[in-house]
Write a protein that holds these residues in place. Structure first.
Motif, PDB file in Angstrom:
ATOM      1  N   SER A 319       0.808  -1.216   0.000  1.00  0.00           N
ATOM      2  CA  SER A 319       0.000   0.000   0.000  1.00  0.00           C
ATOM      3  C   SER A 319       0.845   1.272   0.000  1.00  0.00           C
ATOM      4  CB  SER A 319      -0.930   0.003   1.221  1.00  0.00           C
ATOM      5  OG  SER A 319      -0.168  -0.070   2.427  1.00  0.00           O
ATOM      6  N   ASP A 320       2.118   1.164   0.394  1.00  0.00           N
ATOM      7  CA  ASP A 320       2.972   2.346   0.430  1.00  0.00           C
ATOM      8  C   ASP A 320       3.146   2.987  -0.945  1.00  0.00           C
ATOM      9  OD1 ASP A 320       3.360   2.266   3.132  1.00  0.00           O
ATOM     10  OD2 ASP A 320       5.361   1.374   3.053  1.00  0.00           O
ATOM     11  N   ALA A 321       3.053   2.173  -1.991  1.00  0.00           N
ATOM     12  CA  ALA A 321       3.286   2.700  -3.341  1.00  0.00           C
ATOM     13  C   ALA A 321       2.329   3.835  -3.674  1.00  0.00           C
ATOM     14  CB  ALA A 321       3.170   1.585  -4.370  1.00  0.00           C
ATOM     15  N   ALA A 322       1.104   3.740  -3.183  1.00  0.00           N
ATOM     16  CA  ALA A 322       0.105   4.772  -3.473  1.00  0.00           C
ATOM     17  C   ALA A 322       0.399   6.072  -2.741  1.00  0.00           C
ATOM     18  CB  ALA A 322      -1.287   4.257  -3.114  1.00  0.00           C
ATOM     19  N   ARG A 323       1.210   6.003  -1.693  1.00  0.00           N
ATOM     20  CA  ARG A 323       1.530   7.195  -0.903  1.00  0.00           C
ATOM     21  C   ARG A 323       2.820   7.856  -1.359  1.00  0.00           C
ATOM     22  NH1 ARG A 323       2.213   4.940   4.747  1.00  0.00           N
ATOM     23  NH2 ARG A 323       2.127   7.136   5.427  1.00  0.00           N
ATOM     24  N   MET A 324       3.498   7.265  -2.310  1.00  0.00           N
ATOM     25  CA  MET A 324       4.755   7.798  -2.809  1.00  0.00           C
ATOM     26  C   MET A 324       4.519   8.723  -4.003  1.00  0.00           C
ATOM     27  SD  MET A 324       7.052   4.300  -2.613  1.00  0.00           S
ATOM     28  CE  MET A 324       8.388   4.980  -3.611  1.00  0.00           C
ATOM     29  N   ASP A 325       5.496   9.556  -4.286  1.00  0.00           N
ATOM     30  CA  ASP A 325       5.496  10.347  -5.514  1.00  0.00           C
ATOM     31  C   ASP A 325       5.451   9.370  -6.687  1.00  0.00           C
ATOM     32  OD1 ASP A 325       6.088  11.913  -7.738  1.00  0.00           O
ATOM     33  OD2 ASP A 325       7.718  13.001  -6.776  1.00  0.00           O
ATOM     34  N   GLN A 326       4.414   9.466  -7.505  1.00  0.00           N
ATOM     35  CA  GLN A 326       4.237   8.488  -8.569  1.00  0.00           C
ATOM     36  C   GLN A 326       5.332   8.566  -9.628  1.00  0.00           C
ATOM     37  OE1 GLN A 326       1.896   5.858  -8.368  1.00  0.00           O
ATOM     38  NE2 GLN A 326       2.120   6.794  -6.335  1.00  0.00           N
ATOM     39  N   ARG A 327       5.986   9.698  -9.756  1.00  0.00           N
ATOM     40  CA  ARG A 327       7.127   9.785 -10.676  1.00  0.00           C
ATOM     41  C   ARG A 327       8.291   8.958 -10.153  1.00  0.00           C
ATOM     42  NH1 ARG A 327       5.302  15.833 -10.555  1.00  0.00           N
ATOM     43  NH2 ARG A 327       5.660  15.297  -8.366  1.00  0.00           N
ATOM     44  N   VAL A 328       8.451   8.912  -8.843  1.00  0.00           N
ATOM     45  CA  VAL A 328       9.482   8.064  -8.240  1.00  0.00           C
ATOM     46  C   VAL A 328       9.113   6.596  -8.413  1.00  0.00           C
ATOM     47  CG1 VAL A 328      10.570   7.397  -6.051  1.00  0.00           C
ATOM     48  CG2 VAL A 328      10.229   9.820  -6.604  1.00  0.00           C
ATOM     49  N   VAL A 329       7.845   6.282  -8.242  1.00  0.00           N
ATOM     50  CA  VAL A 329       7.384   4.907  -8.411  1.00  0.00           C
ATOM     51  C   VAL A 329       7.652   4.419  -9.831  1.00  0.00           C
ATOM     52  CG1 VAL A 329       5.327   3.433  -8.474  1.00  0.00           C
ATOM     53  CG2 VAL A 329       5.630   5.057  -6.593  1.00  0.00           C
ATOM     54  N   VAL A 330       7.324   5.240 -10.817  1.00  0.00           N
ATOM     55  CA  VAL A 330       7.522   4.854 -12.221  1.00  0.00           C
ATOM     56  C   VAL A 330       8.994   4.576 -12.498  1.00  0.00           C
ATOM     57  CG1 VAL A 330       7.457   5.720 -14.597  1.00  0.00           C
ATOM     58  CG2 VAL A 330       5.469   6.018 -13.116  1.00  0.00           C
ATOM     59  N   ARG A 331       9.872   5.464 -12.051  1.00  0.00           N
ATOM     60  CA  ARG A 331      11.301   5.274 -12.311  1.00  0.00           C
ATOM     61  C   ARG A 331      11.849   4.053 -11.575  1.00  0.00           C
ATOM     62  NH1 ARG A 331      15.270   9.682 -11.197  1.00  0.00           N
ATOM     63  NH2 ARG A 331      16.579   8.437 -12.577  1.00  0.00           N
TER      64      ARG A 331
END
Length: 453
Positions: A319-331
């Motif tokens: 669930s942490d992924a949704a709370r992260m900057d999505q640009r960071v998640v993508v990279r």
């Protein structure tokens, strides 16, 4: 009181008794708390700062100063453990973690030199961007652009902004693809990236351990030399200023000037002319290894993506992924596609290219080129367009990431201004473990690079 003062100038005042460390710490904390940009720091360590300042004051009054840095303020990128406070790495997903039980090794080292730790500075989330944008804690304004909100550079965004705004004379950052040198260049200060391993990484939250390095952001090369000495527990610097007649530079003709802004190139070349007029030898050369780095990344992926994904894969699956900057998640998720074979191929190629690059240099040469091929752009267009964000981020990181891949040490020094009057950085680099030689040369060249000699 502290506004835009170097460590050296403050040290004169403190050691002579003209400025008490307690007053200096109090002024520093007040300036931070009342500064117009409250996104530069993510937290202050007031009780610690007051305690350390009091101890420094008592030592100095008793004639027992610990040295040049005793009683001077320092701020830390939010990747460094500081006993009693939480290391969030610029992310909300770590903010509920328990406070660090002990200081990171380099925090302890500067503490042993008497420095006063005033707080944690903002950064790109998990240090994974060269722009300095942070949707959780805000994006620090670039102090060199009072009217337009421009990026400060990243990922050590708050560290650079804190120094450039005159809030602290020194802040410590990390550099995996340019995260000390880029914000230094964009805000008009000095940033020194040490050779990986020059200081221990104990207690520092990683991004990619095969690339991670540390370094100071400050107002002068002299200050960087002082900080460097203390960070590896020397009681005083041992680096001497080089003789100009002994210095040689090589300017790469590969990659680093591609699509560079004309004003950036002009500022760099003007600095080169000053150096040549002073007797510094300069030549130009193609570096096929530079181009091959990007060919390897296109074929196998990037080391930073592979290692960042390995570090964060469980976080990204929950669930942490949704709370992260999505640009960071993508990279970060790009690393999922990198196979073990790809990763090993990158490591083997890296070792070969390091040796090939070093062998292509003449004895004693330093590499010189613009730190970043453009000046700091406005923030709003980047936030409105993810494709533009990723394109600008890649270009921002391009020149400096070469040094991380090849395990260079490097120092960015302001060399003039480009478009909109924004700062331009001049990057001096040397092969790994030649930090003393690099800093010695930078001491001699700084005034000429800045146009002050």
């Amino acid at each position: 009181m502290t506004h835009h003062k170097t460590l050296a100038s403050l040290a004169v005042l403190v050691q002579s008794g003209q400025l008490d460390p307690v007053a200096l710490a109090g002024d520093t904390l007040t300036r931070i708390e009342t500064h117009a940009d409250q996104s530069i720091f993510v937290g202050l360590t007031r009780e610690r700062a007051e305690r350390e300042a009091k101890a420094a004051s008592e030592r100095i009054k008793a004639g027992r100063s610990l040295g040049l840095l005793d009683g001077l303020p320092v701020a830390w990128k939010d990747l460094f453990d500081m006993a009693g406070s939480v290391t969030t790495a610029g992310s909300v997903v770590l903010k509920d973690n328990p406070p660090a039980s002990s200081d990171a090794a380099v925090v302890a080292a500067l503490g042993s030199a008497g420095m006063v730790s005033v707080g944690r500075t903002n950064m790109s989330e998990f240090a994974f961007s060269g722009l300095g944008v942070n949707p959780h804690y805000g994006t620090p304004r670039n102090p060199a652009s009072p009217d337009v909100h421009r990026i400060p550079g990243g990922s050590s965004s708050g560290s650079a902004a804190a120094v450039a705004a005159g809030l602290v004379p020194l802040a410590i950052g990390t550099d995996t693809g340019g995260s000390v040198r880029i914000p230094a260049a964009m805000t008009g200060i000095v940033g020194y990236k040490a050779t990986r391993g020059r200081y221990t990484m104990k207690g520092v939250f990683p991004l990619a351990q095969s690339l991670d390095s540390l370094g100071p952001l400050c107002h002068s090369v002299q200050d960087a030399v002082w900080a460097d000495a203390a960070m590896h527990s020397l009681t005083a610097p041992v680096i001497r200023r080089a003789e100009l007649a002994d210095l040689s530079l090589v300017i790469p003709e590969t990659i680093v000037f591609d699509e560079a802004e004309a004003e950036v190139v002009a500022a760099f070349e003007t600095a080169i002319k000053r150096l040549e007029a002073a007797g510094v030898r300069v030549r130009r050369q193609a570096f096929p290894s530079f181009a091959e780095i990007f060919e390897l990344i296109a074929r196998h992926g990037a080391l930073v993506n592979a290692e960042a994904y390995a570090l964060h894969r469980e976080r990204l699956a929950g669930s942490d992924a949704a709370r992260m900057d999505q640009r960071v998640v993508v990279r970060t998720r790009l690393g999922e596609k990198i196979t073990v074979g790809d990763y090993i191929a990158l490591l083997y190629a890296r070792d070969r290219l390091i040796h090939e690059t070093v062998e292509s240099l003449k004895p004693g040469e330093l590499i010189a080129h613009p730190t970043v091929p453009h000046v700091a752009p406005p923030v709003d267009p980047l936030l409105a367009d993810d494709d533009l964000f990723f394109k600008v981020n890649a270009k921002t990181l391009r020149n400096t990431s070469i040094g991380n891949f090849l395990d260079f040490c490097g120092v960015s020094i302001p060399c003039g201004t480009g478009a909109a009057g924004m700062p331009v950085g001049f990057l001096l680099s040397a092969p790994h473990h030649q930090d003393d030689r690099l800093l010695s040369a930078a001491l001699a060249l700084e005034a000429l690079i800045r146009g002050e000699a």
